[in-house]
Design a protein around this motif. Structure first.
Motif, PDB file in Angstrom:
ATOM      1  N   GLU A   1      25.002  42.782 -29.174  1.00  0.00           N
ATOM      2  CA  GLU A   1      26.459  42.753 -29.033  1.00  0.00           C
ATOM      3  C   GLU A   1      26.875  42.121 -27.712  1.00  0.00           C
ATOM      4  O   GLU A   1      27.738  41.238 -27.669  1.00  0.00           O
ATOM      5  CB  GLU A   1      27.000  44.187 -29.119  1.00  0.00           C
TER       6      GLU A   1
ATOM      7  N   ASP B   1      37.722  44.252 -27.477  1.00  0.00           N
ATOM      8  CA  ASP B   1      38.701  43.389 -28.151  1.00  0.00           C
ATOM      9  C   ASP B   1      40.122  43.660 -27.670  1.00  0.00           C
ATOM     10  O   ASP B   1      40.995  42.794 -27.778  1.00  0.00           O
ATOM     11  CB  ASP B   1      38.624  43.580 -29.669  1.00  0.00           C
ATOM     12  N   CYS B   2      40.337  44.861 -27.147  1.00  0.00           N
ATOM     13  CA  CYS B   2      41.659  45.197 -26.604  1.00  0.00           C
ATOM     14  C   CYS B   2      41.789  44.812 -25.128  1.00  0.00           C
ATOM     15  O   CYS B   2      42.808  45.106 -24.501  1.00  0.00           O
ATOM     16  CB  CYS B   2      41.927  46.694 -26.765  1.00  0.00           C
TER      17      CYS B   2
ATOM     18  N   GLN C   1      29.134  52.418 -30.707  1.00  0.00           N
ATOM     19  CA  GLN C   1      29.740  51.834 -31.902  1.00  0.00           C
ATOM     20  C   GLN C   1      31.216  51.489 -31.705  1.00  0.00           C
ATOM     21  O   GLN C   1      31.773  50.678 -32.447  1.00  0.00           O
ATOM     22  CB  GLN C   1      29.597  52.798 -33.080  1.00  0.00           C
ATOM     23  N   PHE C   2      31.851  52.084 -30.689  1.00  0.00           N
ATOM     24  CA  PHE C   2      33.252  51.809 -30.448  1.00  0.00           C
ATOM     25  C   PHE C   2      33.477  50.728 -29.390  1.00  0.00           C
ATOM     26  O   PHE C   2      34.610  50.342 -29.125  1.00  0.00           O
ATOM     27  CB  PHE C   2      33.981  53.090 -30.008  1.00  0.00           C
TER      28      PHE C   2
ATOM     29  N   TRP D   1      34.343  48.243 -19.898  1.00  0.00           N
ATOM     30  CA  TRP D   1      33.439  49.281 -20.418  1.00  0.00           C
ATOM     31  C   TRP D   1      32.378  49.540 -19.359  1.00  0.00           C
ATOM     32  O   TRP D   1      31.682  48.628 -18.935  1.00  0.00           O
ATOM     33  CB  TRP D   1      32.785  48.793 -21.713  1.00  0.00           C
TER      34      TRP D   1
ATOM     35  N   PRO E   1      33.053  47.424 -29.356  1.00  0.00           N
ATOM     36  CA  PRO E   1      33.819  46.231 -29.755  1.00  0.00           C
ATOM     37  C   PRO E   1      35.324  46.465 -29.789  1.00  0.00           C
ATOM     38  O   PRO E   1      36.105  45.591 -29.417  1.00  0.00           O
ATOM     39  CB  PRO E   1      33.262  45.913 -31.155  1.00  0.00           C
ATOM     40  N   ARG E   2      35.725  47.663 -30.234  1.00  0.00           N
ATOM     41  CA  ARG E   2      37.158  47.969 -30.307  1.00  0.00           C
ATOM     42  C   ARG E   2      37.810  47.889 -28.926  1.00  0.00           C
ATOM     43  O   ARG E   2      38.875  47.292 -28.768  1.00  0.00           O
ATOM     44  CB  ARG E   2      37.362  49.369 -30.889  1.00  0.00           C
ATOM     45  N   TYR E   3      37.169  48.454 -27.925  1.00  0.00           N
ATOM     46  CA  TYR E   3      37.752  48.465 -26.586  1.00  0.00           C
ATOM     47  C   TYR E   3      37.681  47.085 -25.935  1.00  0.00           C
ATOM     48  O   TYR E   3      38.631  46.653 -25.269  1.00  0.00           O
ATOM     49  CB  TYR E   3      37.050  49.514 -25.722  1.00  0.00           C
TER      50      TYR E   3
ATOM     51  N   SER F   1      31.735  59.741 -36.880  1.00  0.00           N
ATOM     52  CA  SER F   1      32.479  58.571 -36.408  1.00  0.00           C
ATOM     53  C   SER F   1      33.834  58.979 -35.834  1.00  0.00           C
ATOM     54  O   SER F   1      34.261  58.461 -34.797  1.00  0.00           O
ATOM     55  CB  SER F   1      32.678  57.578 -37.552  1.00  0.00           C
TER      56      SER F   1
END
Length: 278
Positions: free
Chosen positions: A156, A251-252, A244-245, A256, A247-249, A66
């Protein structure tokens, strides 16, 4: 694939489970579902659910993967299917899939003889009327490329699109190279000339540059193209390695770009995911 090949893949998977080499000794239950379980003669792939426990080694390697932006399930996937392809795994998803209405057929449970798993597999007989079920969580943007999208990715993206958070655009990327020589050097240092990831990275960078993106604000497959960048605008992923990453990007507020199928010669398909407000 032909049903006979799917049966061979599952038989080989059972054989590997019986050997029990790490991390397969952590597996508690295995289920099969989808078109193969219903008896389809030519399933698109074999849908398998794996429930498993963990140990110190698993937790350590999972954390390391991770932190490095890698798939923490790589070792288990390889252990289960070897070097073959055709099995689509869902890990620790039994309860969520059941809640969604999917019918799961138990193949093996810890403590049972593996011959029981082989008998259950043999009981999944062909049904010419079964056919393939329609894909769930589909968007118009996925039409024609659904086989290139893992189910967790479809879920997602479908969820975020449905609530109006993102726009999703399917793309066919033309081969190209960016004009920025520093970006080309960055890519050529990371991947050898025969790597499908080099081709995908060059093509993705050329696409973003062509649409006016500042490449110094782009993160390419886990590494920034400019180490001095203060704020990124787009993450480029090559073949779902960093899903897996996502959502993090998102949300910022970053975009993508997912190159779905890095390949040395085949047409490159991609999805551009952007904040809905543009």
């Amino acid at each position: 694939m032909k049903r006979e090949r799917g049966t061979r893949l599952l038989t080989d998977m059972i054989d590997r489970l019986e050997v029990g080499q790490w991390p397969l000794g952590l597996v508690d239950e295995v289920y099969v579902f989808g078109s193969y379980a219903r008896g389809a003669l030519e399933p698109k792939d074999i849908d398998v659910v794996v429930e498993h426990s963990t140990d110190k080694r698993w937790l350590s390697e999972s954390l390391h993967a991770s932190c490095c932006g890698k798939d923490s399930y790589t070792s288990m996937k390889q252990g289960l299917r070897g070097n073959t392809r055709g099995i689509s795994f869902q890990f620790r998803s039994r309860d969520s899939l059941t809640a969604e209405g999917f019918t799961l057929t138990l193949l093996w449970r810890r403590g049972e003889p593996f011959d029981v798993a082989r008998q259950r597999l043999a009981a999944l007989t062909p049904d010419p009327a079964a056919g393939s079920a329609p894909r769930d969580h589909m968007l118009p943007a996925f039409a024609g490329i659904e086989d290139l999208l893992p189910r967790p990715a479809r879920i997602e993206l479908h969820t975020r699109y449905t609530v109006g958070e993102i726009a999703v655009t399917p793309l066919i990327l033309d081969d190209g190279r960016p004009g920025d020589r520093s970006v080309i050097r960055h890519i050529e240092r990371r991947w050898i000339d025969t790597s499908p990831l080099r081709r995908a990275a060059l093509t993705a960078a050329a696409f973003l540059e062509g649409r006016g993106s500042d490449l110094s604000t782009v993160t390419l497959h886990g590494k920034g193209l400019d180490h001095a960048v203060a704020e990124g605008t787009c993450f480029v992923d090559l073949g779902w390695h960093y899903f897996q990453f996502m959502p993090r990007y998102l949300d910022c507020g970053q975009a993508w770009l997912e190159v779905l199928n890095p390949h040395p010669t085949k047409t490159l398909h991609a999805l551009l995911v952007e904040p809905a407000d543009g």
